[in-house]
Motif scaffolding. Structure first.
Motif, PDB file in Angstrom:
ATOM      1  N   ALA A  32       0.834  -1.210   0.000  1.00  0.00           N
ATOM      2  CA  ALA A  32       0.000   0.000   0.000  1.00  0.00           C
ATOM      3  C   ALA A  32       0.865   1.254   0.000  1.00  0.00           C
ATOM      4  O   ALA A  32       0.529   2.252  -0.636  1.00  0.00           O
ATOM      5  CB  ALA A  32      -0.932  -0.005   1.213  1.00  0.00           C
ATOM      6  N   PHE A  33       1.970   1.213   0.721  1.00  0.00           N
ATOM      7  CA  PHE A  33       2.922   2.323   0.743  1.00  0.00           C
ATOM      8  C   PHE A  33       4.219   1.828   1.363  1.00  0.00           C
ATOM      9  O   PHE A  33       4.283   0.735   1.939  1.00  0.00           O
ATOM     10  CB  PHE A  33       2.383   3.534   1.510  1.00  0.00           C
ATOM     11  CG  PHE A  33       2.041   3.272   2.957  1.00  0.00           C
ATOM     12  CD1 PHE A  33       3.002   3.391   3.956  1.00  0.00           C
ATOM     13  CD2 PHE A  33       0.747   2.913   3.321  1.00  0.00           C
ATOM     14  CE1 PHE A  33       2.691   3.139   5.285  1.00  0.00           C
ATOM     15  CE2 PHE A  33       0.426   2.660   4.649  1.00  0.00           C
ATOM     16  CZ  PHE A  33       1.398   2.781   5.630  1.00  0.00           C
ATOM     17  N   SER A  64       3.926   2.805  -5.521  1.00  0.00           N
ATOM     18  CA  SER A  64       3.004   3.245  -4.474  1.00  0.00           C
ATOM     19  C   SER A  64       3.636   4.403  -3.697  1.00  0.00           C
ATOM     20  O   SER A  64       4.807   4.734  -3.895  1.00  0.00           O
ATOM     21  CB  SER A  64       2.670   2.081  -3.543  1.00  0.00           C
ATOM     22  OG  SER A  64       3.841   1.570  -2.938  1.00  0.00           O
ATOM     23  N   PHE A 111       0.421   9.877  -1.855  1.00  0.00           N
ATOM     24  CA  PHE A 111      -0.791  10.257  -1.133  1.00  0.00           C
ATOM     25  C   PHE A 111      -0.512  11.469  -0.244  1.00  0.00           C
ATOM     26  O   PHE A 111       0.631  11.877  -0.063  1.00  0.00           O
ATOM     27  CB  PHE A 111      -1.407   9.106  -0.356  1.00  0.00           C
ATOM     28  CG  PHE A 111      -0.515   8.419   0.661  1.00  0.00           C
ATOM     29  CD1 PHE A 111       0.630   9.010   1.179  1.00  0.00           C
ATOM     30  CD2 PHE A 111      -0.856   7.157   1.147  1.00  0.00           C
ATOM     31  CE1 PHE A 111       1.414   8.374   2.126  1.00  0.00           C
ATOM     32  CE2 PHE A 111      -0.076   6.520   2.097  1.00  0.00           C
ATOM     33  CZ  PHE A 111       1.058   7.130   2.581  1.00  0.00           C
ATOM     34  N   TRP A 129      -0.078  10.435   8.727  1.00  0.00           N
ATOM     35  CA  TRP A 129      -1.092  10.020   7.771  1.00  0.00           C
ATOM     36  C   TRP A 129      -1.887   8.852   8.366  1.00  0.00           C
ATOM     37  O   TRP A 129      -1.444   8.183   9.281  1.00  0.00           O
ATOM     38  CB  TRP A 129      -0.481   9.643   6.421  1.00  0.00           C
ATOM     39  CG  TRP A 129       0.341   8.391   6.382  1.00  0.00           C
ATOM     40  CD1 TRP A 129      -0.038   7.157   5.932  1.00  0.00           C
ATOM     41  CD2 TRP A 129       1.727   8.246   6.783  1.00  0.00           C
ATOM     42  NE1 TRP A 129       1.007   6.250   6.026  1.00  0.00           N
ATOM     43  CE2 TRP A 129       2.087   6.895   6.538  1.00  0.00           C
ATOM     44  CE3 TRP A 129       2.672   9.133   7.317  1.00  0.00           C
ATOM     45  CZ2 TRP A 129       3.363   6.413   6.827  1.00  0.00           C
ATOM     46  CZ3 TRP A 129       3.936   8.637   7.604  1.00  0.00           C
ATOM     47  CH2 TRP A 129       4.280   7.308   7.355  1.00  0.00           C
ATOM     48  N   ARG A 130      -3.047   8.654   7.841  1.00  0.00           N
ATOM     49  CA  ARG A 130      -3.918   7.575   8.306  1.00  0.00           C
ATOM     50  C   ARG A 130      -4.134   6.609   7.154  1.00  0.00           C
ATOM     51  O   ARG A 130      -4.338   7.015   6.013  1.00  0.00           O
ATOM     52  CB  ARG A 130      -5.254   8.153   8.758  1.00  0.00           C
ATOM     53  CG  ARG A 130      -6.321   7.091   9.040  1.00  0.00           C
ATOM     54  CD  ARG A 130      -6.766   7.074  10.456  1.00  0.00           C
ATOM     55  NE  ARG A 130      -7.769   6.023  10.680  1.00  0.00           N
ATOM     56  CZ  ARG A 130      -8.578   5.977  11.697  1.00  0.00           C
ATOM     57  NH1 ARG A 130      -8.512   6.912  12.625  1.00  0.00           N
ATOM     58  NH2 ARG A 130      -9.440   4.996  11.850  1.00  0.00           N
ATOM     59  N   TYR A 131      -4.057   5.314   7.457  1.00  0.00           N
ATOM     60  CA  TYR A 131      -4.357   4.299   6.456  1.00  0.00           C
ATOM     61  C   TYR A 131      -5.240   3.251   7.120  1.00  0.00           C
ATOM     62  O   TYR A 131      -4.810   2.581   8.068  1.00  0.00           O
ATOM     63  CB  TYR A 131      -3.083   3.660   5.902  1.00  0.00           C
ATOM     64  CG  TYR A 131      -3.344   2.867   4.639  1.00  0.00           C
ATOM     65  CD1 TYR A 131      -3.288   3.488   3.385  1.00  0.00           C
ATOM     66  CD2 TYR A 131      -3.671   1.517   4.701  1.00  0.00           C
ATOM     67  CE1 TYR A 131      -3.549   2.772   2.230  1.00  0.00           C
ATOM     68  CE2 TYR A 131      -3.935   0.799   3.554  1.00  0.00           C
ATOM     69  CZ  TYR A 131      -3.874   1.429   2.314  1.00  0.00           C
ATOM     70  OH  TYR A 131      -4.146   0.721   1.171  1.00  0.00           O
ATOM     71  N   GLY A 132      -6.479   3.152   6.655  1.00  0.00           N
ATOM     72  CA  GLY A 132      -7.410   2.235   7.298  1.00  0.00           C
ATOM     73  C   GLY A 132      -7.656   2.654   8.734  1.00  0.00           C
ATOM     74  O   GLY A 132      -7.926   3.815   9.019  1.00  0.00           O
TER      75      GLY A 132
END
Length: 308
Positions: A32-33, A64, A111, A129-132
């Motif tokens: 994802a990153f 990504s 992102f 940052w926020r992921y999920g």
């Protein structure tokens, strides 16, 4: 990934050719990153502008998003004569202008990042940052004792620092350490408000945790680690008051490990895990998986790049 590639003056460069295969391996994994946890070069090589530009070129080879966190070799160590004899704080300012300007991460499909300070300005290198259901925080907490300068240990024949430079570095450490702690605490509050189940802090320095096998020696009190004490105290306090899982990911000492380090032997923080990434000469990476159905939330897998 981090702490790579290292190249010492006068030695054959065996590591740079391994970076492209590493990036290809990460791209093939369709993550994802990706996060780079500091040290774009060795601590005995030059801090010329082209080194930072080359790192940016590598970062933008990722398909990504790729997030950069600074290490000591690209700023706190640049005063060394074998680094070119730069002013540390000038190099930090350069990093902010060259690598912490955009609101978007590196990578071909970047992102949005929330920066601690204005683009290219003070503390812009700190990001969130926020992921999920997980909050991620990148902080400028580098090796070399977090740029803390101890009296009588700053001036050296191997450095171009003057006493004025030493005083300025110490002032920088005090201000940045306080700012890092403020951003860390605010990140925990944000994670709580948004019902995050996990929070990962990424920084470069190995802060010298006390480990079970050293129960008679508290590494927190040994020379060279004083610069991390206030930050770790804040991290432990916030972790103890957070219902989710907390991970600190760092590089610096180049040994892959996953453990639950102990600040105090009899006081295990059950929801705290440390992950240390590979580094020179081992050009590999660590895959992190998040599963909110698991009580641990995070899991970690060492990824050995074929041919490296």
């Amino acid at each position: 990934w981090g702490d790579m590639p290292y190249m010492k003056p006068g030695e054959a460069d065996t590591q740079t050719p391994k970076i492209a295969p590493l990036i290809a391996d990460i791209n093939a994994a369709k993550v994802a990153f990706t996060v780079f946890d500091g040290d774009i070069k060795s601590g005995s090589s030059s801090c010329t502008n082209d080194v930072y530009a080359t790192a940016v070129d590598y970062f933008n080879m990722f398909k990504s998003p790729m997030v950069y966190v600074p290490g000591d070799n690209e700023w706190t160590d640049c005063h060394r004569t074998n680094n070119g004899g730069y002013n540390n704080l000038e190099r930090l300012s350069y990093i902010r202008l060259a690598m912490a300007v955009s609101p978007i991460s590196f990578g071909q499909n970047g992102f949005a990042l929330e920066r601690h300070g204005p683009a290219g300005g003070l503390y812009a290198e700190n990001v969130r940052w926020r992921y999920g259901d997980v909050m991620f925080v990148g902080l400028n907490v580098p090796g070399s004792n977090n740029n803390l300068v101890k009296a009588g240990e700053c001036l050296s024949s191997k450095s171009v620092r003057t006493q004025a430079d030493c005083d300025a570095d110490m002032a920088e450490y005090l201000a940045r350490d306080a700012a890092n702690i403020q951003f860390l605490r605010a990140s925990f509050e944000k994670a709580k408000a948004e019902n995050a189940v996990g929070l990962m802090v990424v920084m470069q320095a190995d802060p010298g945790f006390d480990l079970p096998e050293t129960e008679t020696v508290n590494e927190r009190n040994t020379p060279g680690y004083e610069g991390y004490t206030a930050f770790l105290n804040a991290l432990f306090s916030e972790t103890a008051n957070f219902n989710g899982q907390v991970v600190m990911a760092h590089g610096d000492t180049h040994f892959f490990k996953v453990d639950k380090p102990l600040a105090i032997q009899a006081n295990l923080l059950k929801n705290f895990t440390r992950v240390e990434t590979f580094g020179s000469p081992n050009i590999h990476w660590v895959k992190v998986s998040v599963d909110t159905r698991s009580s641990n939330v995070f899991s970690f897998e060492p990824m050995i790049v074929p041919g490296n």
